[in-house]
Structures are given as C-alpha cells and as structure tokens.
Design a protein around this motif. Structure first.
Motif, short mmCIF file in Angstrom:
data_model
loop_
_atom_site.label_atom_id
_atom_site.label_comp_id
_atom_site.label_asym_id
_atom_site.label_seq_id
_atom_site.Cartn_x
_atom_site.Cartn_y
_atom_site.Cartn_z
N ALA A 114 0.87 -1.17 0.00
CA ALA A 114 0.00 0.00 0.00
C ALA A 114 0.91 1.22 0.00
O ALA A 114 2.06 1.14 0.41
CB ALA A 114 -0.91 0.01 1.22
N GLY A 115 0.41 2.35 -0.48
CA GLY A 115 1.25 3.54 -0.50
C GLY A 115 2.04 3.69 -1.79
O GLY A 115 2.83 4.61 -1.93
N GLY A 116 1.84 2.78 -2.74
CA GLY A 116 2.46 2.91 -4.05
C GLY A 116 3.97 2.83 -4.01
O GLY A 116 4.57 2.26 -3.09
N PRO A 117 4.63 3.40 -5.03
CA PRO A 117 6.09 3.34 -5.10
C PRO A 117 6.76 3.98 -3.90
O PRO A 117 7.87 3.63 -3.52
CB PRO A 117 6.42 4.10 -6.40
CG PRO A 117 5.21 4.93 -6.69
CD PRO A 117 4.05 4.15 -6.15
N TYR A 118 6.06 4.92 -3.28
CA TYR A 118 6.61 5.57 -2.09
C TYR A 118 6.88 4.55 -0.99
O TYR A 118 7.94 4.52 -0.37
CB TYR A 118 5.66 6.65 -1.58
CG TYR A 118 6.02 7.14 -0.20
CD1 TYR A 118 7.07 8.04 -0.03
CD2 TYR A 118 5.37 6.66 0.92
CE1 TYR A 118 7.43 8.47 1.24
CE2 TYR A 118 5.71 7.08 2.19
CZ TYR A 118 6.75 7.99 2.35
OH TYR A 118 7.12 8.38 3.58
N SER A 154 15.13 8.84 2.89
CA SER A 154 15.41 9.95 1.97
C SER A 154 15.01 9.61 0.54
O SER A 154 14.52 10.45 -0.18
CB SER A 154 16.89 10.33 2.06
OG SER A 154 17.67 9.65 1.15
N ALA A 155 15.22 8.36 0.13
CA ALA A 155 14.79 7.94 -1.21
C ALA A 155 13.27 7.99 -1.32
O ALA A 155 12.72 8.31 -2.37
CB ALA A 155 15.30 6.53 -1.51
N GLY A 156 12.58 7.70 -0.22
CA GLY A 156 11.13 7.80 -0.23
C GLY A 156 10.66 9.21 -0.48
O GLY A 156 9.63 9.44 -1.11
N GLY A 157 11.43 10.19 0.01
CA GLY A 157 11.09 11.59 -0.25
C GLY A 157 11.11 11.92 -1.72
O GLY A 157 10.25 12.64 -2.23
N LEU A 158 12.10 11.38 -2.45
CA LEU A 158 12.17 11.60 -3.90
C LEU A 158 10.90 11.12 -4.57
O LEU A 158 10.31 11.82 -5.40
CB LEU A 158 13.38 10.85 -4.48
CG LEU A 158 13.37 10.63 -6.01
CD1 LEU A 158 13.41 11.95 -6.75
CD2 LEU A 158 14.51 9.72 -6.44
N VAL A 159 10.45 9.91 -4.21
CA VAL A 159 9.25 9.36 -4.82
C VAL A 159 8.02 10.17 -4.43
O VAL A 159 7.16 10.47 -5.27
CB VAL A 159 9.07 7.89 -4.41
CG1 VAL A 159 7.76 7.34 -4.95
CG2 VAL A 159 10.23 7.05 -4.90
N ALA A 160 7.95 10.56 -3.16
CA ALA A 160 6.79 11.32 -2.69
C ALA A 160 6.62 12.61 -3.49
O ALA A 160 5.51 12.95 -3.92
CB ALA A 160 6.94 11.64 -1.20
N TYR A 161 7.71 13.31 -3.72
CA TYR A 161 7.62 14.59 -4.43
C TYR A 161 7.47 14.41 -5.94
O TYR A 161 6.83 15.21 -6.61
CB TYR A 161 8.83 15.46 -4.09
CG TYR A 161 8.82 15.91 -2.64
CD1 TYR A 161 7.66 16.45 -2.08
CD2 TYR A 161 9.93 15.75 -1.83
CE1 TYR A 161 7.62 16.83 -0.76
CE2 TYR A 161 9.90 16.12 -0.49
CZ TYR A 161 8.74 16.67 0.04
OH TYR A 161 8.70 17.04 1.36
N THR A 162 8.07 13.33 -6.48
CA THR A 162 7.88 13.07 -7.91
C THR A 162 6.42 12.77 -8.21
O THR A 162 5.88 13.18 -9.24
CB THR A 162 8.76 11.89 -8.38
OG1 THR A 162 10.13 12.17 -8.07
CG2 THR A 162 8.63 11.68 -9.88
N LYS A 163 5.76 12.07 -7.27
CA LYS A 163 4.34 11.75 -7.46
C LYS A 163 3.46 12.99 -7.52
O LYS A 163 2.32 12.93 -7.98
CB LYS A 163 3.87 10.80 -6.36
CG LYS A 163 4.02 9.33 -6.70
CD LYS A 163 3.12 8.96 -7.87
CE LYS A 163 3.30 7.53 -8.32
NZ LYS A 163 2.45 7.21 -9.49
N LEU A 164 3.98 14.11 -7.05
CA LEU A 164 3.22 15.36 -7.12
C LEU A 164 3.05 15.84 -8.57
O LEU A 164 2.13 16.59 -8.87
CB LEU A 164 3.90 16.46 -6.30
CG LEU A 164 3.87 16.29 -4.77
CD1 LEU A 164 4.77 17.33 -4.11
CD2 LEU A 164 2.44 16.43 -4.26
#
Length: 436
Positions: free
Chosen positions: A79-83, A93-103
């Motif tokens: 759950a939560g997708g690629p993030y 920190s890598a999760g942050g990249l995905v979170a913001y890219t998903k924006l």
C-alpha cells in the motif's frame, strides 16, 4: 529528520474488498487507454507498416520493464504505491524523492483527457476538444469522490464493455486488411522502428499499477500478480491486432500521423456501428484509464503525508472515505497541460523524462527485497532466486534509461531542461528534508 517524519510500522490492515475479477478489471482499464487509440498514427509516421511489430516490441519491453513490480506484488502486500516500496526497502530519503515526484506524475493523464476530447469531438463537433477534456476529467473526479466500492463496480462494467468491443473490432478488422503490412522488405517498413516502440511503450505497461491496490485486495500476493500478468495476452491480441487493422486498411499516407484510429474504423464500419464502436471502444478505453488516475496518486501521497513529507491536512476524507483534497490537487495538475495546449506526444515524452529517477529508484529498491525481507522473499509466489531478481531489475533499469534518453531528444530543449530541473529539484528537496 524530526520525530514527526519517522516512519512507524503499524499492524497489517485487514484484507480489502477487491477480488481477483475486480483487480483484473481495474488493471485492464488502467492499461487499455489513450495510448492505444492516439499513438498508433504518430508511431506509424515513424515506422510505417511495421507499426504492429513496434507495438509487439513495446508490449514485450514494457513487460520486462515493470516485471520487478509484479515480482514484488507476489512477495508482499503493498500500500502507498512506489513511495512505500522505496521507503521500506531503500530508506527514508529515497522515499522523499518518490513522494515529491508523485506530485507531478498526474500530468500524463492530461494526455488521456485530451484523447477523450479528440474522440468525443467526432460525435459532438460543436464542442471543442479542450472543453470536452476539462468536463470529462471533472466528471470522473466527482465519481471517485463516491468511494472505492463505486469505483470498483464502475471499472468492472466499463472494462467488460471495452474488452468485448475491441476484440470484436479487431477480429472483424483483420479480415479487411489490404496493405502490405507483412512485406518486411517494403520501403515503408522499419524506418524509425525503435523510436516508435519507445513512444508506444508507456501505453503498454500500465497494468503494473494494480500493485498499489494491495491494501484493498482480499488476497493481494496471489491476485495482484495474476491481475497484472493476465493483461499481457489481452494486450498482445488487442494492441497488435488494432495496429494491424489501423495500419493495414488504408494507404500509409491516409493513416500515418493521424491523432486517432478513426480513419480506419470509418473505412470499414457502417455508420451506426461506427458510432457504437467509438463509444464502446476508444472512448471507453480512455475513460477507464483516466478513471484510475485519482487512486494512482492517492496512495503514495496519503502515505507520504502520514510520514511527514506532506502536510497531514491533505488526508481529510469525505463521508465516502475519499481523500478529497488529494483528488482536488490531482485534478488541478491534470488540467494545467490541457489549458496550456500541450500535445499528447509532448506530454508523454515529458512524463518519461520526469519519472526516470523515480522509476530507477523504485526498481533498485525492489532488488533489495532478499536483504530487507528475507522471510517474505523466501515465500515469493514466483519462487525466484536472488540472481533472477537482480537480473530482471537490471534489465528494467536499462529499458528505463533508454526511454529517458529518447524522451530528452524527442521534446523541445526548453521542455527537456525544465523536466530535468524539476527532477533534480525533487531529489534535492528530499535530501534536504531528510537531513533537516
């Protein structure tokens, strides 16, 4: 990071409501969409009558590109997708990249909305393509506000109509082919073959997004991989068959570059049947894909907000359990390229550039499954060894890299520079907030 940004592991939620048939219907709706009915003409302008082979190549490459996701789906409930994948397997920190890219990833769905406008405009020429695109995405926005149960039921109905319509059209259309699509030594074959395949590839692998519905699945590790892989034979028949029909019914010059598949359909279908086909086929294909955009963005952004990357107020839900603020943000991002008059091909290429680092980061994270979750990996439904996983992840990253390079050289310099700047900014923001 401050304590509010630390990830807290919570007990696994109870199984959801989505069964295997529901998951397959959603997955097939995700993948059979605007690319199928808007990119064949532009691809044919690149590679001529071999466009059907280019689609075949795109489907095979697309499968290997996303196969690591399917392996993950057979190992763990996600759950939560690629993030979620990246945060749990590669670190915060890598999760942050995905979170913001998903924006920014919802921009791809602008192309789906524009494709809807192109087709409905043929039925209602008095309404502009842009107006139809805007109204269409707004209607689906309201539909998704009604909750997951309604979403699943609507997806199953629309996907069933879509599959029946497209199979019947392809079967009939294959009997009407008049052009030399099998003459491999012809002058209108293989001219820009790989460019065409790489343009088509994004329309041929969207089924892997069903992975993000693990939270809402009854038997996630069994049914999610099944739903994904069951889409592949459907694509091979429908996409390759459709490309054969679209490229083989009329002379090359009448089809190459066309923004829709309608010239071929109009040439072989009687008037009333043609209109029924347009509604049940292309329009239904676009709606089913466009309908999934809100949930595709919902899960990663919601989880990122819970973990502190985004403000928690975006998690507010309506009485149907729909996160209306996340959906509203998604709607705005989808509308921007439409109102700024970007083309479908341009949107597709920008999306491929912006999402490159995110995709590579996710696949690398999946390669860490045996180290991070050895017990779950030992029970993976594919019974793969560590070496097999590493091989599939390496092949996936190579394909993503080739697509990225193609995307950079396929758009205006200003778009390419802007896309790379956005991508780098997202990486730096993630690193900064991790160290803050």
């Amino acid at each position: 990071m401050s304590n509010k940004n630390l990830i807290v592991n919570t007990p696994e939620p109870k199984p959801g409501i989505l069964e295997r048939g529901d998951l397959f219907a959603i997955a097939i709706g995700m993948v059979i969409g605007s690319g199928m009915v808007t990119l064949i003409g532009p691809a044919m302008a690149m590679t001529g009558y071999s466009v059907w082979l280019a689609y075949l190549t795109a489907i095979v490459m697309g499968f290997f590109m996303v196969f690591p996701y399917i392996i993950l789906g057979g190992t763990m409930r996600v759950a939560g997708g690629p993030y979620s994948i990246v945060t749990n397997l590669s670190g915060v920190s890598a999760g942050g990249l995905v979170a913001y890219t998903k924006l920014v990833t919802p921009i791809l769905n602008s192309s789906f909305a524009l494709a809807l406008g192109l087709y409905v405009n043929n039925l209602l020429p008095g309404i502009t393509v842009k107006a139809i695109a805007v109204v269409g995405i707004c209607i689906l926005f309201v539909l998704n506000l009604l909750g997951m149960d309604i979403f699943a039921k609507v997806s199953k109905i629309l996907s069933t109509i879509l599959l029946i319509t497209m199979v019947l059209y392809v079967v009939f259309g294959l009997t009407q082919i008049k052009q030399p699509i099998f003459q491999f030594s012809g002058d209108k074959m293989f001219t820009g073959f790989m460019l065409a395949a790489l343009l088509l590839i994004n329309s041929a692998n969207g089924y892997y997004n069903i992975l993000w519905y693990g939270k809402d699945a009854k038997k996630a590790t069994k049914d999610v991989p099944f739903a994904s892989m069951a889409c592949v034979p459907c694509l091979l028949f429908i996409y390759v068959g459709l490309a054969m029909v679209t490229g083989g019914v009329l002379p090359h010059d009448e089809v190459a570059g066309a923004p829709t598949i309608l010239p071929a359909a109009q040439a072989i279908l009687p008037g009333a049947v043609y209109k029924i086909f347009m509604i049940g086929g292309p329009i239904m294909a676009i709606i089913t894909t466009l309908n999934s955009v809100f949930n595709d963005v919902r899960y990663p952004l919601a989880q990122a907000a819970k973990d502190g990357w985004l403000p928690k107020f975006i998690l507010k839900e309506n009485r149907f359990g729909a996160p209306y603020l996340i959906y509203t943000y998604t709607l705005i991002v989808v509308l921007i390229p439409i109102v700024t008059d970007m083309s479908i091909v341009t949107i597709t290429n920008i999306f491929q550039v912006i999402t490159f680092f995110m995709n590579v980061t996710v696949v690398y994270a999946i390669s860490r499954l045996p180290k991070r979750y050895p017990e779950a990996w030992a029970k993976n439904k594919f019974h793969f060894s560590n070496g097999a996983l590493y091989t599939f992840c390496t092949v996936s990253i190579i394909i993503y890299t080739v697509i990225f390079v193609k995307g950079i050289f396929s758009i205006k310099v200003s778009y390419a520079v802007a896309a790379v700047i956005v991508m780098l900014a997202l990486i730096l923001i993630g690193i900064y907030l991790t160290k803050k």
